[in-house]
Design an enzyme around this catalytic site. Structure first.
Site, PDB file in Angstrom:
ATOM      1  N   THR A 160       0.804  -1.213   0.000  1.00 54.99           N
ATOM      2  CA  THR A 160       0.000   0.000   0.000  1.00 54.99           C
ATOM      3  C   THR A 160       0.845   1.274   0.000  1.00 54.99           C
ATOM      4  O   THR A 160       1.880   1.357   0.651  1.00 54.99           O
ATOM      5  CB  THR A 160      -0.913   0.012   1.230  1.00 54.99           C
ATOM      6  N   GLU A 279      -4.372 -13.647   3.029  1.00 48.72           N
ATOM      7  CA  GLU A 279      -4.553 -12.474   3.889  1.00 48.72           C
ATOM      8  C   GLU A 279      -6.033 -12.247   4.178  1.00 48.72           C
ATOM      9  O   GLU A 279      -6.426 -12.012   5.336  1.00 48.72           O
ATOM     10  CB  GLU A 279      -3.946 -11.246   3.224  1.00 48.72           C
TER      11      GLU A 279
END
Length: 440
Positions: A160, A279
């Site tokens: 990110t 995840e």
């Protein structure tokens, strides 16, 4: 032994029959709960208030091989045995560890109701190590896996960026080869990186292709962080899960050996998407347990709290709130278990194809259920649920963590859309295959 509060445990742990759990799963759960309670949950609220987990806790988990279960199943058996790790707690052989063991581990790690303390230990192992395991060449694995699997060094996943969250294809951190051809020179920023502040090595998404190349221009590198020239890191103050060490990373002409490339250049998008499945499933499991903690705490509270001359539980509106949230919770719990069971029955490629989109939906729904449970808890605790101490403290703490489950791993709205797009894609592919077969 006290009677369990309604909604406090999944049905199989309340003695109800289950078609999916075997004796090995029951032994695993019974073995790890006391360890996690002693080494994590008994201090979880204290550490979350302090906004950090003591360094020794990571070492305690590593020595007991209790970081290994954070990896996706099946475990890297050859590597573990080479490192002398043949069994986990409860006598579970590493070659027998499946996604139901994984589910139980993630569920138990979240039993405090707080994602931060457990996440400070396992997030890097769960999401930072797998790209090296799955896609790294032998040389890269030999360089990093022994230290990472034994817990001697720490890892994280760094994808990110300030302007590229769920929109992974627009990552702008660049990795350009040096004139000598021996290094990638990495420049850019990473934001909201869990565990980053303590990390030795990150599995990082970088742009090796030209600007505007989208996902096709992405690659993954193992980028050293701690004590590396050109790398600066600082903690980010977030609303919840503070002890997990959310980090802002700046990379200024960081030299990374070309040998640190994970897999092939330009294949980063595929590696990232594959990694997201584990995840998202892990987030869904932990989030579902947090919803249990919030709802059962509220249930226990309204049994004893009196208002208007009688216990709150005698108020129909209170029972209605509990019922509504409880129905969502138990439905989500059953779906999570079904999902993990399916993972034990499908080959890896089949699971990625059939369940990839649904994993996003499972994760998104977990966040929706947690929001309902957290809202219910805070409202039923009343002023106590709005106070950072006392009997309603856990409700207030979980309430602040709700966005931290709905955003990471793919923001909720993106996941809902992704799930349907993937289902459409899969449907069309199967329809075309049937039509092609009928013409033969």
């Amino acid at each position: 032994m006290a009677t369990p509060v309604p909604f406090s445990e999944p049905p199989w742990l309340l003695g109800l029959p289950s078609p999916i759990y075997k004796e090995t799963h029951r032994k695993w759960q019974a073995a790890i709960r006391p360890f996690i309670e002693e080494h994590l949950h008994s201090h979880a609220r204290e550490w979350e208030r302090a906004e950090t987990v003591p360094d020794h806790v990571f070492g305690d988990f590593a020595k007991a091989n209790m970081l290994i279960p954070a990896l996706p199943a099946p475990l890297p058996v050859a590597w573990l045995k080479r490192l002398g790790i043949h069994e986990l707690l409860g006598g579970v052989k590493v070659e027998e560890f499946d996604y139901l063991h994984s589910l139980i581990f993630a569920d138990e790690m979240a039993r405090s109701g707080l994602a931060g303390p457990g996440g400070s230990l396992t997030t890097g192992v769960a999401f930072g190590v797998p790209p090296i395991l799955k896609f790294g060449n032998k040389q890269l694995q030999e360089k990093y896996l022994p230290e990472l699997l034994k817990g001697e060094k720490r890892s994280c996943i760094a994808i990110t960026e300030p302007d590229a969250g769920s929109d992974v294809a627009n990552i702008t951190t660049t990795a350009v080869k040096s004139k000598c051809g021996k290094f990638y020179i990495v420049n850019g920023t990473k934001k909201w990186i869990t565990n980053g502040i303590w990390t030795d090595y990150s599995s990082m998404a970088v742009r090796t292709g030209p600007e505007g190349s989208g996902g096709a221009g992405l690659s993954m590198l193992v980028v050293p962080l701690k004590n590396t020239p050109g790398v600066s890191m600082r903690r980010l103050k977030v609303a919840g899960q503070i002890s997990a060490g959310t980090t802002y990373i700046e990379l200024d002409d960081v030299k990374v050996p070309v040998e640190n490339l994970i897999g092939q250049e330009g294949m980063g998008m595929r590696y990232i998407m594959t990694n997201f499945n584990h995840e998202r499933l892990t987030i869904a499991v932990g989030t579902t347990r947090q919803a249990r903690v919030a709802l059962s705490a509220a249930f226990e509270y309204v049994l004893k709290r009196e208002a208007f001359g009688k216990p709150l539980m005698d108020q129909p509106v209170v029972r209605h709130r509990l019922a509504k949230a409880g129905a969502l919770l138990e439905s989500q719990s059953a779906w999570v278990e079904q999902f993990a069971y399916q993972m034990t029955q499908l080959k890896k490629d089949d699971a990625d194809r059939e369940l990839g989109g649904l994993t996003g939906l499972l994760k998104a729904q977990a966040g929706i259920v947690l929001k309902e449970a957290a809202d219910t808890a805070v409202l039923l605790f009343g002023g106590n649920g709005f106070t950072r101490s006392g009997q309603g403290e856990i409700a207030e703490m979980i309430y602040r963590e709700v966005p931290g489950t709905r955003i990471p791993g793919g923001s909720e709205d993106v996941m809902l859309d992704l799930a349907v797009r993937q289902l459409v894609k899969l449907y069309k592919a199967k329809t075309q295959a049937l039509e092609a077969g009928s013409k033969l």
